[in-house]
Design a protein around this motif. Sequence first.
Motif, short mmCIF file in Angstrom:
data_model
loop_
_atom_site.label_atom_id
_atom_site.label_comp_id
_atom_site.label_asym_id
_atom_site.label_seq_id
_atom_site.Cartn_x
_atom_site.Cartn_y
_atom_site.Cartn_z
N ASP A 91 6.30 11.55 0.94
CA ASP A 91 5.67 12.85 0.79
C ASP A 91 5.02 12.95 -0.60
N PRO A 92 3.76 13.36 -0.66
CA PRO A 92 3.07 13.41 -1.97
C PRO A 92 3.78 14.26 -3.01
N ALA A 93 4.46 15.31 -2.60
CA ALA A 93 5.18 16.13 -3.58
C ALA A 93 6.32 15.35 -4.21
N ALA A 94 7.04 14.57 -3.39
CA ALA A 94 8.12 13.74 -3.92
C ALA A 94 7.56 12.64 -4.83
N HIS A 100 -4.20 14.01 -2.09
CA HIS A 100 -3.13 13.05 -1.81
C HIS A 100 -2.59 13.20 -0.38
N GLU A 101 -2.67 14.40 0.17
CA GLU A 101 -2.29 14.58 1.57
C GLU A 101 -3.27 13.84 2.48
N ARG A 102 -4.56 13.91 2.16
CA ARG A 102 -5.56 13.17 2.95
C ARG A 102 -5.33 11.67 2.86
N VAL A 103 -4.99 11.21 1.66
CA VAL A 103 -4.73 9.79 1.46
C VAL A 103 -3.54 9.34 2.30
N ARG A 104 -2.46 10.11 2.27
CA ARG A 104 -1.28 9.74 3.06
C ARG A 104 -1.60 9.70 4.55
N THR A 105 -2.29 10.72 5.04
CA THR A 105 -2.66 10.76 6.46
C THR A 105 -3.50 9.55 6.85
N GLY A 109 -12.42 6.62 1.28
CA GLY A 109 -12.85 7.06 2.61
C GLY A 109 -12.34 8.44 2.96
N ALA A 110 -11.02 8.65 2.79
CA ALA A 110 -10.41 9.93 3.16
C ALA A 110 -10.29 10.87 1.97
N GLY A 111 -9.72 10.37 0.86
CA GLY A 111 -9.53 11.23 -0.31
C GLY A 111 -10.84 11.79 -0.83
N GLU A 164 0.83 -1.20 0.00
CA GLU A 164 0.00 0.00 0.00
C GLU A 164 0.87 1.25 0.00
N GLY A 165 0.23 2.37 -0.30
CA GLY A 165 0.91 3.65 -0.33
C GLY A 165 0.35 4.51 -1.45
N GLY A 166 0.76 5.76 -1.47
CA GLY A 166 0.31 6.65 -2.51
C GLY A 166 0.88 6.28 -3.87
N ASP A 167 0.37 6.92 -4.89
CA ASP A 167 0.88 6.70 -6.24
C ASP A 167 2.32 7.20 -6.32
#
Length: 210
Positions: free
Chosen positions: A142-145, A168-173, A110-112, A14-17
Motif C-alpha cells: 500500500d502506498p501509504a505504508a 503512487h496509487e496509479r503506479v501500484r494499480t 505510462g500510468a503515473g 519491481e514495485g513502488g518506492d
Amino acid sequence: MSEDAPTGLFVTFEGGDGTGKTTQAGLLDAWLREQGRTVVRTREPGGTEVGVLVRDIVLHHRGEVSARAEALLYAADRAQHVDTVVRPALERGDVVIQDRYLDSSVAYQGAGRVLGAGEVRDLSLWATAGLLPHLTVLLDLDPAAARRRLDAADKPFDRLESEASAFHERVRTAFLALAEADPGRFLVLDAAQDASVLAADIRARVEALI
C-alpha cells in the motif's frame, strides 16, 4: 524473452518506492553467490556511466522535465544498459539481478504520468530489442505504508518519491495489472511480510529456474 534471447538468467525487481526491492535484490545476490553462480547486480536508471547522468536528470534535476522527455530519457538509459551490461552478462551465462526495468516505465510514466501504458511499453521494447526478464518479482505494498517507510529512512525524496498519493496509487494499480497480464513472468509478493519470508519465496522461484 525475445526469439534471440541470451542464455543466462534475468531477474528484475519491481514495485513502488519503499517496498524493499534493494533489500531483496541483495539477499538474492548473496544466496546465488553462495550457490557458486556468477551474478551481475545492477539497476535502472544508473547501471552505466551514461545511466548515472540520466539518473541525475530524471530523479534529482531541480528544473522541469516534461513527462515525455522523462519517458524518453528512461528509454535511452535502458537501451544503453541492455546493450552494454545486461545482454553481455546473459550471453556469458551469468545471472543478472536488476532493480527496475521496463515495467517501471510502464507504471511510472505510462500510468503515473498518464502517458499511456501501451505507448511506453512499446518504446521500451524497441529500446531493448524486445528483451524481457525470465522472472519479475513484484513487491506490492500500500502506498501509504510505503511512504511511512520512506519517512522513517529520513532521506531526501527524489522527484518520483515526492509525487502525490494519487500518482503512487496509479503506479501500484499499473504494476498489478502488468502482473495479472503476464503471470508466467511475475511473482507477486506482499511486501508487508518479513524480509526473510519474502527472500525464501523468491529463492524458491529462482531455484526452479536455475
